[in-house]
Structure formats: C-alpha cells, structure tokens
Design an enzyme around this catalytic site. Structure first.
Site, short mmCIF file in Angstrom:
data_model
loop_
_atom_site.label_atom_id
_atom_site.label_comp_id
_atom_site.label_asym_id
_atom_site.label_seq_id
_atom_site.Cartn_x
_atom_site.Cartn_y
_atom_site.Cartn_z
N GLY A 210 0.81 -1.21 0.00
CA GLY A 210 0.00 0.00 0.00
C GLY A 210 0.83 1.25 0.00
N GLY A 212 2.59 4.68 1.99
CA GLY A 212 3.23 5.09 3.22
C GLY A 212 4.73 5.12 3.06
N ILE A 214 7.17 3.44 4.63
CA ILE A 214 7.84 2.15 4.53
C ILE A 214 7.51 1.46 3.21
CG2 ILE A 214 8.07 -0.15 5.54
CD1 ILE A 214 7.74 1.11 8.30
N GLU A 233 -5.06 -4.57 -2.75
CA GLU A 233 -6.33 -3.88 -2.51
C GLU A 233 -6.21 -2.40 -2.85
OE1 GLU A 233 -7.15 -4.59 1.60
OE2 GLU A 233 -5.77 -3.07 2.31
N GLY A 331 -7.81 -4.60 4.97
CA GLY A 331 -7.54 -5.91 4.38
C GLY A 331 -6.34 -6.63 4.95
N LYS A 356 7.34 7.70 19.76
CA LYS A 356 7.52 8.88 20.62
C LYS A 356 9.00 9.18 20.85
CE LYS A 356 3.02 8.90 22.89
NZ LYS A 356 2.28 8.99 24.16
#
Length: 427
Positions: A210, A212, A214, A233, A331, A356
């Site tokens: 997908g 992002g 990474i 997907e 998914g 953080k």
C-alpha cells in the site's frame, strides 16, 4: 431517446439530486477518492432525511454536521476526515474485514442509495467509478437509487466498476481535483526496513503493498527486481514507477497475467493519469481481490502491511494507539491469511522498533490495554523492524519471544527479557 438527451434529462443540482432520497434509506459511497463531495455536502440541506444512515470508508473529508436522528454516520475504516468525528461521538465504526464488506452491507442495509464520483460518460453511455470498485461495484445491480457526480478529473478505468446511464436516477457535474496524497518523507529507519523487506521478495513474486513511507521505501529497493506482479487492494504511486521501469510485468501471474489487479487507488495526479484507459490495470470488487480463497491460488504472494505494536505472541495491533481507535482492520487480516495459504507465500508485517522519539518500544510483552488484535498469532508470518526480521511462522512461544526481542530497539531488550521471564515465556 439518445444517450446525450438521457444525460441531460438526468442532470440536477446536488440539492435536487439528494431530495430523491427517502426517509430510512441507507446511503453508501465508495472510499476516499470515490466519494462525491458535492452530493455529500448537499445531504444536510435535505429536510426529508429521517432515520437514514451514511456508510463511508477511509474518508478524507470532515464528518458531516447533521443531527444523528436525521442521518447516522457510520465509518468502515476511520480516515483523517472522520477520525475527529468518531472521538466526538458523531461517527460510529463498523468492525469488518475488507473482503466481507459487500456481503455485510447487503445483509445489514435496506433501500440502498449509492452515490459516487465517476468519469464522464463514454460513447456507449457508461460511467467508470475510476479509482474505485471496492464494495460499491457489487452493490450496483440491486441498488434502489444511484446518484452520480461526474468529474472530468476522475480517470476512466477498466474492470467491474462500470455503470450505464440507464441505471442512474440523477447526475450532477462537479469538476474538481480528486483527493491527493503527498509523498511521505522516508527516514533512515524507513529505508532500512524497506531494504530488509525488499530482500525477502524474489523475482516473479506477486506483491500486495500500500501507501506510506515504509511501502515507498520497499518499492525504492525493488528497482533491480524482475517480472513482479501486483495483486493488491490499494494501488499506490510507486507502482507506476516500477511499471514504467519494467519491474512490474505480471508475466508470471496465473490470475490475470500481465495486469495489475486492485480494488481502489489513492495517490497523486501522476497515478490518476496513469490509470486513465490503462488496460494493464484492472479494478475488481474487494470481495474478490481480498478473498482468501482466491489469494490461496496465487503462487509466491508477498503481503506487506504495517502495524502499531506486536506482542511476544506475535499478535499485531494495527488499529488503535494507546487504546484509542485510529483506523480499522482493512484488508490486513485478509492478506495475512491469504499469504499463509499461498504456495511459497510470505506475510510481512513491518513497524519501527520505537515510538515517541524512541521513548516507547513497539515490541511489547502484551498489547496495550484497550488494543485490538488485527493479525492473529496464528496468521502472523514475519515481523520486520529496522533491526531485522523475526520469522514467527512455525515457532513456539519462547522462540517467538526471542526472535521479537532480537529485533526490538537495543535499549529495550534487557527489560523485555525481564518481562518475558516473569511471564514464563523465557526461562
């Protein structure tokens, strides 16, 4: 009546179009770029709404300001737009596996009204939902009412996401840019995780990945690979780069060889231009693209997803942060199970070792109270951080614990070992 006259006869203002919706009707829109902004903005002006429900997924626009007794807002995956509404109690969240949504929605909704952004009508009187097929594609046939927002910025795509003018009750025209995703900045840790994951991918593999930092880093390291396929997907921008570089060919795919298969796309204008009339990209219903039974038939399927935290058992929480809901399942579980069943399949879950500013370990003894399990311990395969790869499939609990501590940030490993011994996971 000609197609042109049929089109003109159905043109409405957004306010007039939504007045066709009756009390109690359920309203469904595609996710993200497929949402029709003008029609959605017109809904609060419709005085006849009463006991209606609006189903959205990964919305990138603020939740509508409307009385819940008139229109109840239900998200199927929280996005940047409706996340504040969920926290304020104005939006509810429907738990689901992405693959199940068409059947789930068919069973729980009544008098379905579909609203979507589409590409301009072609010479055959057809509209394409463009960036989407998702759950909407399977619900077209038995919809009570279909309202379309025609947008010249929406690409015309191939697949099972096409409607004919004869199926449409009303049209509005709204030529505005689609939602765009900015390319994320890739950190040193992102790049290292991307390099490790790319090393787990072989020439000829079929990949689910997908958007992002990474995933982008992974695809940057795939430039030297050959004959990769895409069965996903979500289709992201970087797939365009790999396609144009000749890395993605799909030649070795058994299902739809030579074509990338997806159920939605979200990215930049470059991606949307690439999709327009591209026969090498096929948009199919999510009930098919994410069906474990289909995924199990794909040789060498590599699934790549991210998570928030992983415990010693290998359970992955990918939906909540600090016990508060942030997204949903999507998914991830579909593809984790599908990759597990695929011949030579590999299921990869990735995350930074800390959060953080390095003060919190994301490899944890037990998930944070209030967290949910997105990928179960029985479906997890490999976990990757910037410190390495933990192969969990076929490993006992003590073996899993050791493997996960080994890829945690070094400053947390000693304390993690102490906790593991207290829990009886290490002796």
């Amino acid at each position: 009546m000609t197609l042109t006259s049929a089109y003109q006869s159905k043109l409405r203002t957004p306010e007039d179009a939504v007045r066709l919706i009756e009390p109690g009707d359920d309203i469904l829109v595609p996710l993200s770029a497929g949402e029709p902004p003008a029609l959605l903005d017109a809904l609060p002006t419709h005085s006849g709404l009463q006991g209606n429900r609006l189903f959205q997924m990964l919305s990138m626009r603020p939740a509508l300001e409307i009385e819940p007794e008139r229109l109840r807002l239900i998200s199927m995956f929280l996005g940047a737009g409706d996340r504040p509404g969920f926290r304020a109690g104005r939006v509810d969240l429907l738990p689901n596996h992405f693959s199940d949504l068409p059947d789930l929605l068919r069973g729980m909704t009544r008098n379905r009204v579909l609203m979507a952004t589409v590409s301009p009508m072609d010479a055959d009187g057809c509209f394409s939902i463009g960036t989407n097929c998702d759950y909407i594609g399977t619900l077209i046939a038995d919809a009570k009412l279909i309202l379309l927002e025609v947008n010249e910025y929406m690409p015309r795509t191939r697949g099972k996401n096409v409607l004919h003018i004869s199926q449409v009750a009303a049209l509005v025209e709204n030529h505005v840019e689609l939602p765009l995703l900015q390319e994320p900045e890739i950190t040193e840790h992102d790049a290292e995780i991307g390099r490790l994951i790319a090393g787990l991918i072989e020439d000829g593999d079929t990949v689910q990945i997908g958007f992002g930092a990474i995933p982008n880093a992974v695809m940057n390291f795939l430039q030297g690979h050959k004959d990769l396929g895409v069965f996903t997907e979500m289709l992201p921008d970087k797939a365009v780069d790999l396609y144009e570089a000749g890395v993605i060919t799909g030649r070795r795919k058994k299902i739809y060889p030579g074509q990338m298969t997806t159920t939605f796309a979200l990215g930049s204008r470059k991606l949307y231009n690439f999709l327009h009339d591209n026969q090498d990209v096929l948009f199919l219903p999510v009930s098919w693209t994410n069906d474990v039974r289909v995924l199990a038939q794909i040789d060498n399927l590599v699934s790549i997803n991210s998570t928030v935290e992983v415990d010693f058992l290998g359970q992955c929480n990918s939906e909540t942060v600090g016990g508060s809901y942030y997204s949903s399942t999507g998914g991830q579980a579909d593809f984790a199970r599908g990759a597990r069943l695929s011949p030579n399949g590999r299921g990869i879950i990735c995350l930074h070792s800390t959060a953080k500013n390095g003060t919190i370990s994301k490899i944890v003894p037990a998930l944070h109270p209030g967290s949910v399990v997105t990928t179960s311990k029985n479906d997890v395969d490999m976990i990757v951080t910037e410190y390495g790869v933990a192969r969990l499939k076929g490993k006992a609990i003590r073996e899993r614990t050791r493997a996960l501590i080994a890829i945690a940030h070094p400053k947390f490993r000693e304390e993690l070992e102490v906790q593991a011994r207290k829990m009886g996971y290490l002796i």
